[in-house]
Design an enzyme around this catalytic site. Sequence first.
Site, PDB file in Angstrom:
ATOM      1  N   SER A   1       3.255  -2.035  10.314  1.00  0.00           N
ATOM      2  CA  SER A   1       4.704  -2.106  10.502  1.00  0.00           C
ATOM      3  C   SER A   1       5.291  -3.482  10.153  1.00  0.00           C
ATOM      4  O   SER A   1       6.216  -3.949  10.820  1.00  0.00           O
ATOM      5  CB  SER A   1       5.089  -1.687  11.926  1.00  0.00           C
ATOM      6  OG  SER A   1       4.703  -0.338  12.163  1.00  0.00           O
TER       7      SER A   1
ATOM      8  N   GLU B   1      -6.850   4.566   7.615  1.00  0.00           N
ATOM      9  CA  GLU B   1      -6.684   6.007   7.372  1.00  0.00           C
ATOM     10  C   GLU B   1      -7.938   6.599   6.736  1.00  0.00           C
ATOM     11  O   GLU B   1      -8.250   7.773   6.946  1.00  0.00           O
ATOM     12  CB  GLU B   1      -5.427   6.248   6.516  1.00  0.00           C
ATOM     13  CG  GLU B   1      -4.171   6.085   7.368  1.00  0.00           C
ATOM     14  CD  GLU B   1      -2.989   5.441   6.665  1.00  0.00           C
ATOM     15  OE1 GLU B   1      -2.917   5.473   5.431  1.00  0.00           O
ATOM     16  OE2 GLU B   1      -2.129   4.881   7.385  1.00  0.00           O
TER      17      GLU B   1
ATOM     18  N   GLY C   1       2.303   2.304  10.708  1.00  0.00           N
ATOM     19  CA  GLY C   1       3.240   3.418  10.552  1.00  0.00           C
ATOM     20  C   GLY C   1       3.921   3.828  11.846  1.00  0.00           C
ATOM     21  O   GLY C   1       4.560   4.875  11.918  1.00  0.00           O
TER      22      GLY C   1
ATOM     23  N   ASN D   1       0.869  -1.181   0.000  1.00  0.00           N
ATOM     24  CA  ASN D   1       0.000   0.000   0.000  1.00  0.00           C
ATOM     25  C   ASN D   1       0.903   1.228   0.000  1.00  0.00           C
ATOM     26  O   ASN D   1       1.507   1.561   1.015  1.00  0.00           O
ATOM     27  CB  ASN D   1      -0.886  -0.036   1.258  1.00  0.00           C
ATOM     28  CG  ASN D   1      -1.711   1.220   1.416  1.00  0.00           C
ATOM     29  OD1 ASN D   1      -1.782   2.051   0.507  1.00  0.00           O
ATOM     30  ND2 ASN D   1      -2.333   1.366   2.585  1.00  0.00           N
ATOM     31  N   TRP D   2       0.986   1.862  -1.165  1.00  0.00           N
ATOM     32  CA  TRP D   2       1.929   2.984  -1.288  1.00  0.00           C
ATOM     33  C   TRP D   2       1.376   4.273  -0.685  1.00  0.00           C
ATOM     34  O   TRP D   2       2.086   5.281  -0.622  1.00  0.00           O
ATOM     35  CB  TRP D   2       2.275   3.213  -2.770  1.00  0.00           C
ATOM     36  CG  TRP D   2       3.035   2.073  -3.399  1.00  0.00           C
ATOM     37  CD1 TRP D   2       3.465   0.921  -2.775  1.00  0.00           C
ATOM     38  CD2 TRP D   2       3.458   1.959  -4.762  1.00  0.00           C
ATOM     39  NE1 TRP D   2       4.126   0.105  -3.668  1.00  0.00           N
ATOM     40  CE2 TRP D   2       4.142   0.726  -4.895  1.00  0.00           C
ATOM     41  CE3 TRP D   2       3.332   2.783  -5.877  1.00  0.00           C
ATOM     42  CZ2 TRP D   2       4.682   0.296  -6.110  1.00  0.00           C
ATOM     43  CZ3 TRP D   2       3.878   2.357  -7.084  1.00  0.00           C
ATOM     44  CH2 TRP D   2       4.549   1.130  -7.194  1.00  0.00           C
ATOM     45  N   LYS D   3       0.112   4.263  -0.311  1.00  0.00           N
ATOM     46  CA  LYS D   3      -0.523   5.451   0.286  1.00  0.00           C
ATOM     47  C   LYS D   3      -0.308   6.678  -0.623  1.00  0.00           C
ATOM     48  O   LYS D   3      -0.286   6.542  -1.836  1.00  0.00           O
ATOM     49  CB  LYS D   3      -0.023   5.664   1.713  1.00  0.00           C
ATOM     50  CG  LYS D   3      -0.170   4.383   2.541  1.00  0.00           C
ATOM     51  CD  LYS D   3      -0.001   4.577   4.007  1.00  0.00           C
ATOM     52  CE  LYS D   3      -0.144   3.229   4.712  1.00  0.00           C
ATOM     53  NZ  LYS D   3      -0.162   3.334   6.156  1.00  0.00           N
TER      54      LYS D   3
ATOM     55  N   GLU E   1      -5.516  -4.924  10.467  1.00  0.00           N
ATOM     56  CA  GLU E   1      -4.493  -3.904  10.676  1.00  0.00           C
ATOM     57  C   GLU E   1      -4.795  -3.147  11.962  1.00  0.00           C
ATOM     58  O   GLU E   1      -5.589  -2.185  11.944  1.00  0.00           O
ATOM     59  CB  GLU E   1      -4.487  -2.926   9.505  1.00  0.00           C
ATOM     60  CG  GLU E   1      -4.155  -3.580   8.175  1.00  0.00           C
ATOM     61  CD  GLU E   1      -3.594  -2.568   7.190  1.00  0.00           C
ATOM     62  OE1 GLU E   1      -2.472  -2.793   6.733  1.00  0.00           O
ATOM     63  OE2 GLU E   1      -4.231  -1.546   6.924  1.00  0.00           O
TER      64      GLU E   1
ATOM     65  N   HIS F   1      -9.613   1.082   4.633  1.00  0.00           N
ATOM     66  CA  HIS F   1      -8.315   1.232   5.299  1.00  0.00           C
ATOM     67  C   HIS F   1      -8.485   2.165   6.505  1.00  0.00           C
ATOM     68  O   HIS F   1      -9.278   3.117   6.467  1.00  0.00           O
ATOM     69  CB  HIS F   1      -7.277   1.809   4.322  1.00  0.00           C
ATOM     70  CG  HIS F   1      -5.908   1.808   4.919  1.00  0.00           C
ATOM     71  ND1 HIS F   1      -5.472   2.828   5.741  1.00  0.00           N
ATOM     72  CD2 HIS F   1      -4.912   0.901   4.864  1.00  0.00           C
ATOM     73  CE1 HIS F   1      -4.244   2.539   6.155  1.00  0.00           C
ATOM     74  NE2 HIS F   1      -3.878   1.381   5.642  1.00  0.00           N
TER      75      HIS F   1
HETATM   76  P1  PGA Z   1       2.715   0.327   7.581  1.00  0.00           P
HETATM   77  O1  PGA Z   1       1.246   0.503   6.909  1.00  0.00           O
HETATM   78  O2  PGA Z   1       3.262  -0.977   7.049  1.00  0.00           O
HETATM   79  O3  PGA Z   1       3.485   1.514   7.151  1.00  0.00           O
HETATM   80  O4  PGA Z   1       2.490   0.264   9.064  1.00  0.00           O
HETATM   81  C1  PGA Z   1       0.399  -0.583   6.695  1.00  0.00           C
HETATM   82  C2  PGA Z   1      -0.903  -0.124   6.111  1.00  0.00           C
HETATM   83  O5  PGA Z   1      -1.391   0.943   6.522  1.00  0.00           O
HETATM   84  O6  PGA Z   1      -1.495  -0.770   5.224  1.00  0.00           O
END
Ligand code: PGA
Length: 253
Positions: A215, A99, A175, A9-11, A169, A97
């Site tokens: 993470s 976020e 993150g 997931n490159w966000k 998640e 997700h």
């Molecule tokens: P992260 O993000 O690996 O940077 O913790 C995972 C995600 O949000 O899908």
Amino acid sequence: MRKPFVAGNWKMNTDTHTSVDLSKRIATGSSDVAGHSVTIAVCPPFTYLQSVTKALSASHIAVGAQDVYFESNGAFTGEISPFMLKDIGCTYVLCGHSERRHVIGETDDLINKKVTAAIAGGLLPILCVGELLSERDAGQTEQVVSQQLKKGLAGLSYEKASAVAIAYEPVWAIGTGRTATPQQAQEVHDFIRMLLAQMYDDQLTDEIRILYGGSAKPDNAEDLMSQDDVDGLLVGGASLNADDFLSIIRAAV
Ligand code: PGA
């Protein structure tokens, strides 16, 4: 036997050049395993989906979007439909997700509409669920995950639900560098599989892939993947570095 699934997931990262370069490096470095030993997908920002699908067209790496709208077309300024994603070669789409839940404010009902529309449009949704730190500390992890899962899949038949992968998640691990322990991940994955068995039947329960995200890194991927019910990883930060993402793919095979 569930095939391992590693998705990046490159966000809101990369640009025209780096998205293509990263795609090509991942494709080259995983060509011996991509597709047959492990399902691999990358989820770039909308703006780079087309160049990434082109760059990966000769590979066995699938492309996913990070979000989708639930209508197929019309006056929905700024939104992107399942049809449009399919049209440019997307296979997967992230739905719900954390976020989008906690920064943008998406509700379970909206996420359910997105999952349903994505399947109807021929996409494979990755439904993300997970608790906040305050919810875990209050002993509400199962309650939160159960509600997100049941509402996210509401109204979906067995056939439709079999198109979905789940990503657990925990929000406190995303993150932050604070990964869930393999045991913490396994406990919740086992709980999710038990819920799926209640909602559907044993076959779906055995087949559906449950990814862990939060993470995930080269040095913890193998331990996480060694758990019975951890079928893959949804990788954020570490998926932006080709070598790290390739190490995670190797750990999953
Ligand atoms: P992260 O993000 O690996 O940077 O913790 C995972 C995600 O949000 O899908």
